[in-house]
Design a protein around this motif. Structure first.
Motif, mmCIF file in Angstrom:
data_model
loop_
_atom_site.group_PDB
_atom_site.id
_atom_site.type_symbol
_atom_site.label_atom_id
_atom_site.label_comp_id
_atom_site.label_asym_id
_atom_site.label_seq_id
_atom_site.Cartn_x
_atom_site.Cartn_y
_atom_site.Cartn_z
ATOM 1 N N LEU A 29 54.018 39.536 39.843
ATOM 2 C CA LEU A 29 53.155 38.430 40.220
ATOM 3 C C LEU A 29 52.054 38.265 39.176
ATOM 4 O O LEU A 29 51.546 39.256 38.640
ATOM 5 N N GLN A 30 51.701 37.038 38.897
ATOM 6 C CA GLN A 30 50.690 36.772 37.872
ATOM 7 C C GLN A 30 49.302 36.929 38.488
ATOM 8 O O GLN A 30 48.679 35.984 38.959
ATOM 9 N N LEU A 31 48.828 38.168 38.478
ATOM 10 C CA LEU A 31 47.529 38.475 39.086
ATOM 11 C C LEU A 31 46.370 38.243 38.133
ATOM 12 O O LEU A 31 45.221 38.119 38.571
ATOM 13 N N PHE A 32 46.646 38.244 36.823
ATOM 14 C CA PHE A 32 45.587 38.056 35.832
ATOM 15 C C PHE A 32 45.934 36.853 34.963
ATOM 16 O O PHE A 32 46.521 36.982 33.891
ATOM 17 N N GLY A 33 45.585 35.704 35.452
ATOM 18 C CA GLY A 33 45.762 34.466 34.709
ATOM 19 C C GLY A 33 44.435 33.753 34.596
ATOM 20 O O GLY A 33 43.389 34.367 34.375
ATOM 21 N N LYS A 34 44.470 32.437 34.737
ATOM 22 C CA LYS A 34 43.246 31.653 34.626
ATOM 23 C C LYS A 34 42.271 32.033 35.737
ATOM 24 O O LYS A 34 42.617 32.059 36.914
ATOM 25 N N GLY A 35 41.065 32.345 35.336
ATOM 26 C CA GLY A 35 40.031 32.729 36.287
ATOM 27 C C GLY A 35 39.988 34.205 36.611
ATOM 28 O O GLY A 35 39.177 34.628 37.430
ATOM 29 N N SER A 36 40.838 35.023 35.955
ATOM 30 C CA SER A 36 40.895 36.460 36.244
ATOM 31 C C SER A 36 40.614 37.255 34.974
ATOM 32 O O SER A 36 40.943 36.825 33.863
ATOM 33 N N VAL A 37 40.021 38.427 35.154
ATOM 34 C CA VAL A 37 39.659 39.308 34.042
ATOM 35 C C VAL A 37 40.052 40.727 34.403
ATOM 36 O O VAL A 37 39.878 41.158 35.550
ATOM 37 N N PHE A 38 40.591 41.436 33.419
ATOM 38 C CA PHE A 38 40.891 42.854 33.576
ATOM 39 C C PHE A 38 40.164 43.624 32.484
ATOM 40 O O PHE A 38 40.460 43.470 31.299
#
Length: 664
Positions: free
Chosen positions: A291-300
Motif C-alpha cells: 500500500l502506498q503509505l508514503f506518497g503526497k502529504g506523507s514524510v518518513f
C-alpha cells in the motif's frame, strides 16, 4: 555547488544507472559543531556536493545541509557505537529512470509529478564511534577534548540493502578507528568503490530474510503483544506515526517518502491486467501490495533533527513517521504526535481519541494477536531473542511476517468483497430497491466477513489516501484469489476468555513485582526460625539447670536424713550442732555416682550375657527336658545358675539381719 550526477558504468541494456552510493565523514568540532570533512564518490573527487539548484533556495527541505546533524544525533556521545538512519531528497536528471522495485505494479512516465524533475528519496545510514584522544598516533590542532567523535555515512537509494550495508559499515568504521590515524582514508575510498560496483553488477532482488535483517519483530511482539496489531492498524490509517517492516515490499517502495510534495509512484501506477500466481511478486502487485503509505502529504524520517520539525507542522504534511532523541518531541507530543512510542519507557500512547476508537481490536483481532504473541512467548530465549529456542519455524521472524502478510491480504480481500456486496444487495435489501444475484455471492461465505476486522477501523481506513489509490488500481474480484475471511473469524468462546485472563495476569508481572518481597520474606523466616530455635535452646537449658538444682537439693536432703537417723541415739547432740556437722560434711560426687550406676549396668549386662551363653551351649548339646527322671532334673537344677525371686531375696536379707543382730 550543485550535486553532479553519478558516473558509474552503464548497464548492458543501456538504461540509465541507479543512484551511485556516496560516502562521507562527519566530525564534531567543539566550536562549530558537527560538520562534513570528507566526501567519497563525488565528481570531482572529494568535492562538497549540494542539492540540485532547484532546491538551493530551500536547503532544509532537501536535507543535504542537515546531514551532519542527522549523522551525529543528540546523545550519540553517550554510547560506544551508535547508528542513525535518515532520508534526503535527490533531484536527479529528468531522464533518469527510477526502478520502483518488485511489487510496484505497472508504471508509466519517468518519475515526474513532484515538480522536481525526477526527484527521488535517498536514504542515509551513519555509524558513529569515539576514541580517546590520548590513543591517537596523530592529532590535529582541532583536537582539544579527551575524546574524538566521528561518523561514517553511507547514502543509497536502496533501503532494502540496509541490512548488509549496516554490517559492512560497522566493520569498515571499526577498522578505520583501529588505525588511530584519521589521515589514512584509503579503507573508506575502497569501501565506496565496492558499493558502486555492487550497484552496477548486482541485482535489487534480495531474499526477504536479508532485507529485514536487524529488524527484530520477535522483540516487538514479545514486548508489546496485542498492541502490535494496534500499531499495524494505525499504520494503515496514516496518522503521524508508522511501521515499515510489517508491510510486504514496503521498504523497497519508499521513493516518495522524503518530502510531502513527492507523488511520482501514485501518478505512474496503473491497474495490472494479468497475474502469475506462482510468482509472489506478481501476486502481491496484483493485490495492490505494498500500500502506498508514503506518497503526497506523507514524510518518513527515521531520525529527524530539530531543524526539520517545521516540515512536520506544515499544512501540506498530513502524515509522517519520525524518530527523535530530543525530549522536545515528548514535551510537545500533543502538537506533533497522534501515536507516540517511548522506547525508554516501552510505552505506547495513542493521543487522538478518534484514532483510539478506530483501532480498537475486534474479538477476532484479539484472538489472532494473542495466538501470535503466545507463539513468541513459548519460544522466547533470553540469551538469543532473535530466534526461537526450539530453532523451529513457529515464532520466528519469518513466521511473524507471514502471519501479518496473511492478515493484510485477508483484510484486502474482505474489503473487496464488502464492496462487491454493496454493489450486489442481498435478498434482505430487495425491499430497499436492490436486486439480488445469488450467483454473484460466494456460497461458503455468510454475511459480510469484513465486520471481523472492526467496522469502525474500516470506516476510518476508507477515508485515507492509500485506500483510495488501492481501490482505484486493483481488480474488483480479489476475493477470488484470497479467501475473504479473517484468519481467526468467529464469535467469542470460553477459550478466548481464558486466554484473555491469562494474558492480563501475565501483563501484571506479579512474579517480577513480588520477587523482591518473596526474597525478603524468606530471609525473615530463616532469621525468625534461628531466633526461635535459640530461644527454645535457652529455655531448655534453664529447665535442665532447674532440674539439676532440684535433684541436688533432694540428694542433700536424703543424705541429711540418713545422717540424722544414724545419730538418732545420741541425746547430747543438739539441733544446731547437727546442722553445723551436716554443713561440714562433703557433698556427694555426682560423677562418681554416675560411674557406679554405669558399672552396675555393665555387671548386669555381663550376667545376662553369661545366661545367654549357657542357654546357647545347652541348645547346641541337644539338651532336652524330660517329663520324668528326677535325677536328670536334679542335675539340671544343680548345674543351673541360682536365681532368687524378689520375695526370697527379702526373706534371705531379713534372716541374715536377724542373725547379725543375735551375734551382736
Amino acid at each position: 555547488m550543485a550535486l553532479p550526477p553519478p558516473q558509474p558504468s552503464r548497464s548492458p541494456s543501456g538504461s540509465a544507472p541507479p543512484f551511485t552510493p556516496l560516502l562521507c565523514v562527519v566530525d564534531f568540532h567543539h566550536a562549530r559543531g558537527p560538520e562534513i570533512s570528507h566526501w567519497f564518490g563525488t565528481s570531482p573527487a572529494g568535492s562538497d556536493p549540494q542539492p540540485h539548484p532547484q532546491a538551493q533556495e530551500d536547503n532544509t527541505g532537501s536535507g543535504w545541509g542537515l546531514i551532519p546533524y542527522m549523522a551525529l544525533p543528540d546523545g550519540a556521545h553517550r554510547g560506544v557505537e551508535e547508528f542513525s538512519y535518515f532520508s534526503l531528497v535527490y533531484h536527479g536528471d529528468k531522464n533518469r529512470k527510477k526502478d520502483g522495485g518488485e511489487g510496484a505494479g505497472e508504471h508509466v512516465g519517468e518519475g515526474a509529478g513532484d515538480g522536481g524533475g525526477g526527484a527521488t528519496s535517498i536514504f542515509g545510514i551513519s555509524c558513529c564511534q569515539s576514541i580517546p584522544a590520548s590513543s591517537l598516533l596523530w592529532k590535529s590542532e582541532d583536537v582539544t577534548r579527551s575524546a574524538v567523535q566521528k561518523a561514517v555515512v553511507a547514502l543509497t537509494d536502496q533501503p532494502e540493502r540496509f541490512s548488509k550495508l549496516r554490517e559492512k559499515l560497522r566493520v569498515v568504521t571499526r577498522a578505520w578507528f583501529a588505525q588511530r590515524d584519521f589521515r589514512d582514508v584509503e579503507i573508506l575510498q575502497r569501501f565506496q568503490e565496492n558499493l558502486s560496483r555492487e550497484v552496477v553488477t548486482g541485482s535489487r532482488e534480495e531474499e526477504d530474510g536479508q532485507q529485514y535483517f536487524g529488524l527484530s519483530l520477535r522483540e516487538m511482539v514479545y514486548q508489546y503483544k496485542w498492541q502490535m496489531l494496534v500499531l499495524f492498524k494505525c499504520l494503515l490509517l496514516q496518522p503521524k506515526f508508522s511501521l515499515l517492516s510489517l508491510i510486504p515490499n514496503l521498504v523497497k517502495n519508499l521513493q516518495d517518502c522524503a518530502d510531502p510534495q513527492m507523488n511520482s509512484h501514485a501518478e505512474s501506477l496503473r491497474k495490472p491486467d494479468s497475474v502469475r500466481t506462482s510468482d509472489r511478486s506478481s501476486f502481491l502487485a496484483y493485490l495492490g501490495v505494498p500500500l502506498q503509505l508514503f506518497g503526497k502529504g506523507s514524510v518518513f524520517g527515521p531520525y529527524t533533527p530539530l531543524q526539520q520539525l517545521d516540515i512536520l507542522t506544515d499544512l501540506d504534511t498530513k502524515s509522517y513517521v519520525v524518530g527523535s532523541t530530543n525530549s522536545l518531541l515528548i514535551q510537545q507530543k500533543d502538537r506533533y504526535c497522534d501515536v507516540l512510542i517511548d522506547l525508554d519507557e516501552n510505552a505506547i500512547s495513542i493521543l487522538s481519541p478518534t484514532l483510539r476508537s478506530a483501532v480498537a481490536l475486534s474479538v477476532a483481532d484479539r484472538r489472532w494477536i494473542d495466538f501470535l504473541a503466545q507463539q513468541v512467548t513459548d519460544t522466547w530465549d533470553d540469551t538469543d531473542p532473535s530466534r526461537p529456542k526450539t530453532h523451529g519455524y513457529a515464532g520466528s521472524e519469518e513466521f511473524i511476517r507471514l502471519q501479518f502478510e496473511e492478515y493484510l491480504l485477508a483484510l484486502l480481500s474482505a474489503e473487496k468483497y464488502h464492496q462487491h456486496l454493496s454493489a450486489h444487495p442481498t435478498n434482505k435489501d430487495r425491499a430497499a430497491g436492490g436486486s439480488s444475484d445469488p450467483k454473484a455471492l460466494l456460497a461458503d461465505i455468510e454475511g459480510d466477513p469484513s465486520s471481523d476486522f472492526s467496522p469502525s477501523f474500516l470506516d476510518a481506513w476508507r477515508q485515507t489516501e492509500n485506500h483510495a489509490l488501492w481501490s482505484r488500481t486493483t481488480d474488483t474480484h480479489l476475493f477470488d484469489l484470497v479467501d475473504p475471511r479473517h484468519p481467526c473469524a468467529g464469535g467469542i468462546t470460553i477459550e478466548d476468555v481464558q486466554r484473555r485472563l491469562a494474558a492480563q495476569v501475565a501483563e501484571l508481572h506479579l512474579d517480577e513485582r513480588f520477587s523482591a518481597t518473596r526474597e525478603v520474606v524468606g530471609k525473615r523466616l530463616v532469621e525468625g526460625r534461628e531466633q526461635v530455635g535459640a530461644a527454645f535452646g535457652r529455655v531448655w537449658a534453664d529447665v535442665e539447670a532447674l532440674r539439676e538444682a532440684q535433684r541436688r537439693r533432694v540428694e542433700e536432703a536424703r543424705l541429711q536424713a540418713a545422717e540424722s537417723s544414724a545419730a538418732g541415739g545420741d541425746g547430747e547432740v543438739r539441733n544446731g550442732s547437727h546442722l553445723q556437722y551436716a554443713a561440714r560434711l562433703p557433698k556427694p560426687d555426682l560423677g562418681q555416682a554416675q560411674a557406679s550406676v554405669a558399672a552396675a549396668g555393665q555387671r548386669a549386662g555381663a550376667y545376662l550375657s553369661s545366661w545367654g551363653s549357657w542357654a546357647a551351649e545347652k541348645r547346641k548339646a541337644g539338651w532336652q527336658r524330660q517329663a520324668s527322671g528326677s535325677q536328670g532334673a536334679t542335675s539340671t537344677q544343680e548345674g543351673k545358675p541360682k536365681v532368687l525371686a524378689t520375695n526370697e531375696v527379702g526373706r534371705q536379707g531379713a534372716h541374715t539381719g536377724h542373725e547379725t543382730k543375735e551375734a551382736g
